[in-house]
Design a protein around this motif. Structure first.
Motif, PDB file in Angstrom:
ATOM      1  N   GLU A 469       0.841  -1.213   0.000  1.00 48.70           N
ATOM      2  CA  GLU A 469       0.000   0.000   0.000  1.00 48.70           C
ATOM      3  C   GLU A 469       0.866   1.249   0.000  1.00 48.70           C
ATOM      4  O   GLU A 469       0.543   2.237  -0.682  1.00 48.70           O
ATOM      5  N   GLU A 470       1.978   1.222   0.743  1.00 45.51           N
ATOM      6  CA  GLU A 470       2.861   2.385   0.777  1.00 45.51           C
ATOM      7  C   GLU A 470       3.552   2.592  -0.565  1.00 45.51           C
ATOM      8  O   GLU A 470       3.738   3.732  -1.010  1.00 45.51           O
ATOM      9  N   LYS A 471       3.949   1.500  -1.231  1.00 45.98           N
ATOM     10  CA  LYS A 471       4.572   1.625  -2.553  1.00 45.98           C
ATOM     11  C   LYS A 471       3.597   2.219  -3.563  1.00 45.98           C
ATOM     12  O   LYS A 471       4.000   2.954  -4.467  1.00 45.98           O
ATOM     13  N   GLU A 472       2.323   1.874  -3.429  1.00 49.73           N
ATOM     14  CA  GLU A 472       1.321   2.413  -4.345  1.00 49.73           C
ATOM     15  C   GLU A 472       1.011   3.872  -4.061  1.00 49.73           C
ATOM     16  O   GLU A 472       0.396   4.549  -4.887  1.00 49.73           O
ATOM     17  N   CYS A 473       1.441   4.375  -2.905  1.00 49.76           N
ATOM     18  CA  CYS A 473       1.224   5.791  -2.551  1.00 49.76           C
ATOM     19  C   CYS A 473       2.444   6.657  -2.846  1.00 49.76           C
ATOM     20  O   CYS A 473       2.450   7.848  -2.529  1.00 49.76           O
ATOM     21  N   ILE A 474       3.492   6.059  -3.421  1.00 54.46           N
ATOM     22  CA  ILE A 474       4.700   6.813  -3.766  1.00 54.46           C
ATOM     23  C   ILE A 474       4.744   7.004  -5.275  1.00 54.46           C
ATOM     24  O   ILE A 474       4.778   6.030  -6.029  1.00 54.46           O
ATOM     25  N   SER A 476       6.531   8.070  -8.732  1.00 56.17           N
ATOM     26  CA  SER A 476       7.878   8.081  -9.302  1.00 56.17           C
ATOM     27  C   SER A 476       7.869   8.991 -10.528  1.00 56.17           C
ATOM     28  O   SER A 476       7.159   8.720 -11.496  1.00 56.17           O
ATOM     29  N   ILE A 477       8.655  10.050 -10.489  1.00 59.43           N
ATOM     30  CA  ILE A 477       8.632  11.064 -11.547  1.00 59.43           C
ATOM     31  C   ILE A 477      10.020  11.207 -12.160  1.00 59.43           C
ATOM     32  O   ILE A 477      10.944  11.710 -11.515  1.00 59.43           O
ATOM     33  N   PRO A 478      10.220  10.768 -13.397  1.00 62.48           N
ATOM     34  CA  PRO A 478      11.526  10.950 -14.053  1.00 62.48           C
ATOM     35  C   PRO A 478      11.776  12.431 -14.360  1.00 62.48           C
ATOM     36  O   PRO A 478      10.888  13.135 -14.817  1.00 62.48           O
ATOM     37  N   LEU A 479      13.008  12.848 -14.088  1.00 62.68           N
ATOM     38  CA  LEU A 479      13.420  14.232 -14.390  1.00 62.68           C
ATOM     39  C   LEU A 479      14.722  14.230 -15.191  1.00 62.68           C
ATOM     40  O   LEU A 479      15.502  15.183 -15.107  1.00 62.68           O
ATOM     41  N   ASN A 480      14.942  13.178 -15.979  1.00 60.64           N
ATOM     42  CA  ASN A 480      16.188  13.050 -16.736  1.00 60.64           C
ATOM     43  C   ASN A 480      16.125  13.856 -18.030  1.00 60.64           C
ATOM     44  O   ASN A 480      16.301  13.321 -19.129  1.00 60.64           O
ATOM     45  N   TYR A 481      15.861  15.134 -17.895  1.00 56.82           N
ATOM     46  CA  TYR A 481      15.782  16.046 -19.038  1.00 56.82           C
ATOM     47  C   TYR A 481      17.085  16.836 -19.090  1.00 56.82           C
ATOM     48  O   TYR A 481      17.350  17.694 -18.234  1.00 56.82           O
ATOM     49  N   CYS A 629      12.495  12.032  -8.967  1.00 53.34           N
ATOM     50  CA  CYS A 629      11.891  12.558  -7.752  1.00 53.34           C
ATOM     51  C   CYS A 629      10.781  11.600  -7.325  1.00 53.34           C
ATOM     52  O   CYS A 629       9.962  11.172  -8.141  1.00 53.34           O
ATOM     53  N   TYR A 630      10.777  11.246  -6.048  1.00 49.97           N
ATOM     54  CA  TYR A 630       9.728  10.384  -5.500  1.00 49.97           C
ATOM     55  C   TYR A 630       8.864  11.209  -4.560  1.00 49.97           C
ATOM     56  O   TYR A 630       9.389  11.943  -3.703  1.00 49.97           O
ATOM     57  N   ILE A 631       7.567  11.088  -4.713  1.00 49.51           N
ATOM     58  CA  ILE A 631       6.605  11.851  -3.926  1.00 49.51           C
ATOM     59  C   ILE A 631       5.751  10.888  -3.119  1.00 49.51           C
ATOM     60  O   ILE A 631       5.051  10.043  -3.685  1.00 49.51           O
ATOM     61  N   LYS A 632       5.808  10.991  -1.780  1.00 48.45           N
ATOM     62  CA  LYS A 632       4.963  10.162  -0.919  1.00 48.45           C
ATOM     63  C   LYS A 632       3.654  10.902  -0.659  1.00 48.45           C
ATOM     64  O   LYS A 632       3.653  12.043  -0.177  1.00 48.45           O
ATOM     65  N   CYS A 633       2.547  10.250  -0.993  1.00 49.35           N
ATOM     66  CA  CYS A 633       1.227  10.890  -0.929  1.00 49.35           C
ATOM     67  C   CYS A 633       0.374  10.279   0.173  1.00 49.35           C
ATOM     68  O   CYS A 633       0.585   9.132   0.592  1.00 49.35           O
ATOM     69  N   LEU A 634      -0.614  11.042   0.606  1.00 51.88           N
ATOM     70  CA  LEU A 634      -1.650  10.486   1.477  1.00 51.88           C
ATOM     71  C   LEU A 634      -2.452   9.468   0.668  1.00 51.88           C
ATOM     72  O   LEU A 634      -2.721   9.690  -0.515  1.00 51.88           O
ATOM     73  N   THR A 663       3.793   4.807 -10.151  1.00 53.05           N
ATOM     74  CA  THR A 663       4.020   4.567  -8.734  1.00 53.05           C
ATOM     75  C   THR A 663       5.252   3.685  -8.563  1.00 53.05           C
ATOM     76  O   THR A 663       5.698   3.021  -9.501  1.00 53.05           O
ATOM     77  N   LEU A 664       5.793   3.678  -7.369  1.00 55.56           N
ATOM     78  CA  LEU A 664       6.956   2.830  -7.092  1.00 55.56           C
ATOM     79  C   LEU A 664       6.595   1.362  -7.317  1.00 55.56           C
ATOM     80  O   LEU A 664       7.415   0.589  -7.824  1.00 55.56           O
ATOM     81  N   GLN A 665       5.371   0.986  -6.962  1.00 51.52           N
ATOM     82  CA  GLN A 665       4.926  -0.390  -7.179  1.00 51.52           C
ATOM     83  C   GLN A 665       4.945  -0.742  -8.667  1.00 51.52           C
ATOM     84  O   GLN A 665       5.389  -1.827  -9.061  1.00 51.52           O
ATOM     85  N   GLN A 666       4.473   0.160  -9.504  1.00 53.07           N
ATOM     86  CA  GLN A 666       4.480  -0.070 -10.951  1.00 53.07           C
ATOM     87  C   GLN A 666       5.908  -0.153 -11.485  1.00 53.07           C
ATOM     88  O   GLN A 666       6.202  -0.954 -12.377  1.00 53.07           O
ATOM     89  N   ASP A 667       6.797   0.670 -10.953  1.00 47.94           N
ATOM     90  CA  ASP A 667       8.206   0.622 -11.375  1.00 47.94           C
ATOM     91  C   ASP A 667       8.822  -0.738 -11.065  1.00 47.94           C
ATOM     92  O   ASP A 667       9.554  -1.313 -11.886  1.00 47.94           O
ATOM     93  N   LEU A 668       8.527  -1.260  -9.887  1.00 47.05           N
ATOM     94  CA  LEU A 668       9.084  -2.551  -9.500  1.00 47.05           C
ATOM     95  C   LEU A 668       8.565  -3.665 -10.409  1.00 47.05           C
ATOM     96  O   LEU A 668       9.309  -4.548 -10.824  1.00 47.05           O
ATOM     97  N   GLU A 669       7.275  -3.612 -10.726  1.00 46.95           N
ATOM     98  CA  GLU A 669       6.698  -4.618 -11.615  1.00 46.95           C
ATOM     99  C   GLU A 669       7.219  -4.480 -13.037  1.00 46.95           C
ATOM    100  O   GLU A 669       7.416  -5.471 -13.747  1.00 46.95           O
TER     101      GLU A 669
END
Length: 804
Positions: A469-474, A476-481, A629-634, A663-669
């Motif tokens: 649940e916590e991974k799904e609330c994080i 993941s935003i690429p900023l490799n510009y 950048c990783y953003i932890k959300c409510l 999300t971090l969960q999607q990145d892992l999968e």
């Protein structure tokens, strides 16, 4: 006569509407799955067939003393072979490995817009003679004599410039420094390239960039590997030789073996020749993939064909009275064969029509991405291949019809008219077909359940200090510009962090889900004997709080000379390390803290130079490039924050770039979970196999109950209750389930044990796992059978006997 046969065929289609619909839809879905599987197999079997000279191209490779191929060759091998007279070779060429590069591209308005991740391959001027690309626009000769000349693929040109754009002569500015760039090149790049030609796309089934797209070819690259000093000691390219007519790869191999050549950078490896692609990664991977896809395709097609022919033969053999009457009236075996073939061929044609409709509808989703490759399925080619399978199934159908006619020919007219034909052989064939269907069903269901359980195990273990649940609330935003400065990236992340649903942000220099590196640490400076390989992460000060990683000993990172390690790495170091220094290529770091274990890879690593256990956390230098950048959300605000972040990025990025947020969960999968890629495919196959098998059972029990109505009525008159009638029909199906499970489960157990060797963690595949699968399939089968039996069990015996 033909019209009469069609009328009879349509009449029988309408008489058994449900069973025929089951056969048609089941066969259509299985044909679709089979066609896709075989498309993949044939795609890999035809690797490098897209090149006109593929039979006359040799792949120059480095081979170790134990016969294994080295990964690529140094560019100096090409230079070395050019100075040696090789009678077998007409032309030599070498190409660099594909490299994703960012560019600013000049558009028709004269402005330059950024494009990222354009797959670029550096080539030499002989590439055209060897691989014969088809020029659509521009001039290859001009490109050969132009510094930093770009050869662009047709699809890339359409994507960048549109259908009617004119890319020839447009500028492309490289926006980062490459590993092979000269020292004078700034980190922001700035080298100018010019588009000189457009060529037809090189199909993905090539060994130049195995099953991945190629966007650009570069000639005379001032930033490339061919001009770099590193070309002498890195294997970042591949070397090919176009042979003279009449010469073979084996002759070149024998000649090179006589010369006993080796690379200066790798003197223990000899220079050899092999057929095009045989020394590439594709040669290692392809046989396994072809075997798997072919096996899956055959199994799923077998399910559909067994269901189809099971009902077909059953309906044919139930018409023995009709066939006997036709023989009395002078019908020949040839006419009977024509009648049966037209009836079954009509069903097959309807099934293929549905298959073609499904291909047309699902074409936008025919994109397969696994960890090692991407595959785009061409709709037209898939339909063409499917048409080829139609001919094969027609031939198989003709064989079944011929066997049926041969069987009925042996029946006497009297037995046929009375309906006293022995049914044992028909039941044997039918039961054999059901056994095969259930066997395949066990395979697909077990694999699907295993993949889902292993996916859960994998994703829960990766970054295990966070719950799912916590991974799904994080986010993941690429900023490799590369066109953005760090200040601009920080401003974007600060603006996103102002949203009320954001709890915390974490900056990184790479994607933690797939960017973990390995390095060697020495407990004693300049003492290689004290070296220990370990994974490492560049961590911001708030990394441990963000990832819920508890500190077991010591303190957090305070400055750029400190590091933290996990307890797994601590145990591998032979002496107390807290407060002492570990050394790597960047210098020394004082170990200030010990954390609990932090797992970022679940795949087993064999004993090798690159094996690593444990994790080291090095300080992230904020003056370096910020890539993620990783953003932890409510929990209740994840969607709102994602939409807000997308809007912020959309405003900051040019129209040529689309914001990517996951999300971090999607990145892992996506990056780590190979099993998560396969689970949906196998699950679909499992659902199809279960449904078709159960429909086959339903068709079988329907034919059984219709044939044995009189027997059931007599048993009821003699006092048989509901349970006795249920037992009468159920016992055979229970027996089939037990027999097929006894055969399938040991085989599947062996497969799971082999699969388990890939992982450091694996789901519990004990007794409960197998019994749950068995009970699940048994319950579904029994419910299907009972549903049909209840209908006949409730019929009044008097009504049945009257009809008889």
């Amino acid at each position: 006569m033909l019209q009469h046969y069609f009328q009879i065929a349509i009449r029988h289609l309408l008489k058994y509407k449900t069973q025929n619909l089951i056969s048609i839809v089941g066969l259509a879905v299985c044909l679709l799955c089979f066609s896709i599987c075989m498309y993949c197999s044939r795609f890999f079997l035809s690797i490098d067939q897209c090149f006109e000279n593929h039979d006359h191209i040799a792949d120059i490779v480095l081979k170790s003393s134990n016969g294994e191929f080295f990964s690529g060759t140094p560019a100096t091998v090409f230079e070395q072979l050019q100075d040696i007279p090789l009678n077998e070779v007409d032309i030599l060429t070498h190409i660099a490995n594909a490299d994703p590069r960012p560019y600013n591209i000049e558009m028709k308005d004269g402005k330059e817009y950024p494009f990222t991740e354009m797959s670029t391959i550096e080539i030499d001027s002989c590439f055209r003679q060897v691989f014969t690309p088809k020029i659509i626009a521009g001039s290859w000769d001009v490109a050969v004599h132009t510094p930093n000349a770009i050869i662009m693929m047709e699809s890339t040109a359409r994507k960048v410039f549109g259908e009617n754009g004119d890319p020839i002569g447009k500028r492309m500015v490289l926006t980062k420094k490459l590993m092979s760039s000269p020292d004078a090149t700034p980190n922001s790049g700035g080298t100018v390239y010019t588009i000189q030609a457009i060529i037809k796309d090189i199909p993905q089934n090539n060994s130049l960039n195995f099953c991945n797209r190629i966007d650009l070819l570069v000639l005379n690259d001032s930033e490339g590997l061919f001009q770099s000093e590193s070309r002498k000691f890195t294997t970042g390219c591949s070397t090919f030789a176009l042979l003279h007519k009449g010469k073979s790869v084996q002759q070149l191999e024998d000649h090179l073996r006589e010369l006993n050549l080796s690379s200066d950078a790798f003197p223990d490896n000899t220079i050899c020749a092999t057929a095009l692609g045989k020394g590439a990664y594709s040669a290692t991977f392809s046989p396994y993939f072809i075997s798997v896809t072919t096996a899956l395709g055959i199994l799923i097609l077998l399910i559909g064909l067994l269901n189809f022919f099971h009902f077909l033969t059953g309906s044919f053999l139930n018409r023995s009275r009709e066939y006997s009457l036709r023989k009395v009236l002078g019908s020949s075996n040839h006419q009977l064969l024509s009648q049966l073939f037209i009836q079954s061929a009509l069903i097959i044609l309807l099934a293929f029509l549905i298959t073609f409709c499904l291909i047309e509808l699902l074409a936008p989703f025919f994109h397969l991405t696994l960890v090692v490759f991407t595959l785009e399925i061409d709709k037209t080619s898939l339909m063409k291949q499917c048409s080829e399978y139609l001919i094969l199934i027609f031939l198989l159908n003709l064989l079944i019809c011929t066997l049926t006619v041969a069987y009925t020919h042996r029946i006497s007219i009297q037995e046929g008219i009375k309906g006293n034909v022995r049914r044992m052989s028909k039941h044997f064939i039918r039961n054999t077909m059901l056994c095969i269907q259930f066997f395949i069903c066990w395979i697909f269901v077990t694999l699907a359940v295993s993949l889902y359980l292993q996916t859960e195990k994998t994703t829960s273990t990766l970054f295990g200090t966070l719950s799912k649940e916590e991974k799904e609330c994080i986010l993941s935003i690429p900023l490799n510009y590369t066109f953005m400065k760090n200040e601009e990236k920080l401003a974007i992340t600060e603006r996103i962090a102002q949203h009320s649903g954001v709890q915390e942000r974490l900056l990184s220099n790479n994607n933690y889900a797939g960017g973990i590196s390995i390095t060697g640490f020495q407990s004693e400076e300049n003492n290689r004997d004290s070296n220990i390989n370990s994974s490492f992460i560049y961590a911001a000060p708030n990394f441990f709080h963000f990832m819920n990683i508890p500190l077991l000993k010591g303190n957090n990172l305070q400055n750029n000379t400190e590091m933290v390690i996990d307890d797994v790495l601590e145990k591998r170091i032979p002496k107390p390390i807290l407060g002492n220094i570990l050394y790597n290529f960047n210098g020394g770091y004082t170990v200030k803290g010990i954390t609990s274990s932090f797992i970022t890879n679940v795949y087993f690593q064999s004993e090798s130079l690159f094996r690593s256990e444990g994790m080291a956390f090095l300080p992230l230098k904020m003056e370096g490039p910020i890539e993620y950048c990783y953003i932890k959300c409510l929990p209740a605000q994840v969607k709102a924050v994602e939409e807000y972040a997308f809007q912020v990025l959309r405003e900051a990025l040019p129209y040529t770039l689309s914001p990517q947020i996951s999300t971090l969960q999607q990145d892992l999968e996506e990056i780590q979970g190979l099993e998560s890629k396969m689970k949906n495919i196998i699950l679909f196959f499992a659902i199809v196999s279960v449904i078709i098998t159960l429909l086959g059972v339903y068709s079988a029990i329907t034919l059984d109950t219709e044939h044995r109505c009189k027997e059931v009525a007599i048993r009821k008159v003699n006092g048989a209750g509901l349970w006795q009638i249920l037992y009468l029909f159920l016992r055979m199906y229970v027996r089939i389930l037990i027999i097929t499970a006894v055969i399938a489960f040991p085989l599947l157990y062996i497969i799971l044990q082999l699969w388990k060797q890939m992982y450091i963690v694996f789901f519990d595949d004990g007794f409960c796992f197998w019994i749950c699968i068995f009970i699940g399939i048994v319950l579904m089968t029994l419910l299907t059978v009972i549903f049909r039996i209840l209908k006949i069990a409730k019929i009044n015996p008097v009504d049945i006997i009257k009809t008889e």
